[in-house]
Design an enzyme around this catalytic site. Structure first.
Site, PDB file in Angstrom:
ATOM      1  N   ASP A 145      -0.327  16.453  -1.194  1.00  8.14           N
ATOM      2  CA  ASP A 145      -1.118  15.223  -1.090  1.00  8.14           C
ATOM      3  C   ASP A 145      -2.315  15.235  -2.047  1.00  8.14           C
ATOM      4  OD1 ASP A 145      -0.542  13.008   0.458  1.00  8.14           O
ATOM      5  OD2 ASP A 145      -1.099  13.985   2.348  1.00  8.14           O
ATOM      6  N   GLN A 178      -0.289  13.635   7.958  1.00 11.36           N
ATOM      7  CA  GLN A 178      -0.441  12.178   7.810  1.00 11.36           C
ATOM      8  C   GLN A 178      -1.786  11.718   8.387  1.00 11.36           C
ATOM      9  OE1 GLN A 178       1.647  10.243   6.104  1.00 11.36           O
ATOM     10  NE2 GLN A 178       0.610   8.327   6.546  1.00 11.36           N
ATOM     11  N   LYS A 197       9.071   8.780   3.998  1.00 11.08           N
ATOM     12  CA  LYS A 197       8.969  10.044   3.243  1.00 11.08           C
ATOM     13  C   LYS A 197      10.177  10.932   3.526  1.00 11.08           C
ATOM     14  CE  LYS A 197       4.003   9.509   3.127  1.00 11.08           C
ATOM     15  NZ  LYS A 197       2.665   9.817   3.638  1.00 11.08           N
TER      16      LYS A 197
HETATM   17  N1  GUN Z   1      -2.307   7.836   5.048  1.00 12.85           N
HETATM   18  C1  GUN Z   1      -2.311   6.799   4.169  1.00 12.85           C
HETATM   19  N2  GUN Z   1      -1.972   7.217   2.951  1.00 12.85           N
HETATM   20  C2  GUN Z   1      -1.744   8.539   3.032  1.00 12.85           C
HETATM   21  C3  GUN Z   1      -1.340   9.530   2.092  1.00 12.85           C
HETATM   22  O1  GUN Z   1      -1.139   9.284   0.896  1.00 12.85           O
HETATM   23  N3  GUN Z   1      -1.202  10.782   2.595  1.00 12.85           N
HETATM   24  C4  GUN Z   1      -1.427  11.077   3.895  1.00 12.85           C
HETATM   25  N4  GUN Z   1      -1.285  12.338   4.273  1.00 12.85           N
HETATM   26  N5  GUN Z   1      -1.805  10.190   4.782  1.00 12.85           N
HETATM   27  C5  GUN Z   1      -1.952   8.924   4.348  1.00 12.85           C
END
Ligand code: GUN
Length: 309
Positions: free
Chosen positions: A121, A98, A54
């Site tokens: 998100d 996350q 990211k």
């Molecule tokens: N863990 C797995 N996929 C995601 C996601 O799309 N966003 C976040 N914040 N954590 C994750």
């Protein structure tokens, strides 16, 4: 005839290019760049990889990004305080906590504290409510990316029968809301669904998102269906890799190098043989998630700065 690939890598790159161009224009006009903050707690190795990806994407696109990393024993109160501080920052447009968080951290308490205007998100209850009501708001990146992939590859959704396997908050449920918005007829299946294969066989569009490697086999897939495989399972058993991929040299080499290979929720051979269009793993849905996170961050910036949507 074997199915054609729905190329998430290509679509993801196209979306990232569009974001990059718009970010460059804002900066050229003398405005600050959009900003994304990530919060990662603990030592989950997959999370570390995802968060790194990211930040690399932000760098490529000219988006400012800040990384907050905390040890395994961090408390709910500490995570909430971090989120509050990020809510108050003017240079941060998007906040991403996350998942998974360590068990002592109350995930709901942490996610609910993110300002809905920075919820890139799309996990906040306000964002989820807006999605189901058909109102403007942030949509979870993976399902939003899947819709982009299907639309940009001219897959007709209106009136089609879509079957989703998996009812998670991150994929299954928002996917259902988005497909309804596109006028598909939607069925959501899960571990207690009776005659799962029979229900799946009715699908014009089959979305597999339950996190079980190669669980969906040929008897689940109607000939000519469009199959979207959201699964990203690490398979570390050599026998299983051989059963799934035969003597495919690329797979074998990758497996020997890393000690695992990524397998979707759909059996790769059956998907290729039965589907008209399908997303490979890797290279299907994965790259779209990051692309949509970048786009959501740009959207958050534009809404906060009062720019174009
Ligand atoms: N863990 C797995 N996929 C995601 C996601 O799309 N966003 C976040 N914040 N954590 C994750």
């Amino acid at each position: 005839m074997p199915g054609q690939i729905l190329d998430g890598k290509k679509t993801g790159q196209d979306i990232q290019e569009e974001v990059k161009r718009r970010v460059a224009q804002y900066v050229k006009d003398g405005q600050r760049p959009p900003g994304l903050a990530t919060v990662r707690v603990g030592e989950d190795p997959a999370s570390r990889v995802y968060v790194n990806m990211k930040h690399k994407a932000c760098e490529r696109l000219g988006i400012f990004s800040e990384r907050i990393e905390k040890p395994e024993e961090t408390t709910t109160e500490e995570v909430v305080a971090i989120v509050e501080a990020l809510n108050a920052r003017n240079d941060i447009d998007g906040i991403l906590v996350q998942l998974p968080l360590p068990p002592q951290v109350d995930e709901k308490a942490a996610l609910d504290r993110i300002a809905p205007s920075k919820d890139v998100d799309g996990f906040h209850p306000v964002s989820v409510g807006n999605l189901w009501l058909g109102r403007e708001g942030f949509v979870a990146c993976t399902p939003a990316g899947i819709i982009e992939l299907l639309k940009r590859n001219e897959v007709e959704l209106k009136g089609k029968r879509a079957v989703i396997v998996g009812r998670s908050n991150i994929v299954g449920k928002p996917m259902a809301a988005l497909l309804i918005r596109e006028h598909a007829t939607v069925t959501v299946c899960h571990s207690r669904t009776k005659d799962l294969a029979g229900v799946c066989r009715q699908a014009d569009i089959l979305v597999a998102a339950m996190g079980r490697p190669a669980f969906i086999t040929r008897d689940f897939i109607r000939e000519g269906a469009v199959v979207v495989d959201v699964g990203m399972n690490r398979v570390a058993d050599a026998g299983e890799v051989e059963r799934l991929f035969g003597d495919n040299p690329v797979r074998r080499e990758g497996f020997e190098k890393r000690g695992y290979t990524l397998v979707g929720d759909v059996h790769p051979r059956d998907m290729k043989e039965r589907a008209s269009l399908y997303t490979p793993v890797p290279g299907g849905v994965g790259p779209l998630t990051i692309a949509m996170l970048m786009r959501n961050t740009l959207t958050a910036y534009e809404r906060r700065e009062g720019g174009a949507d």
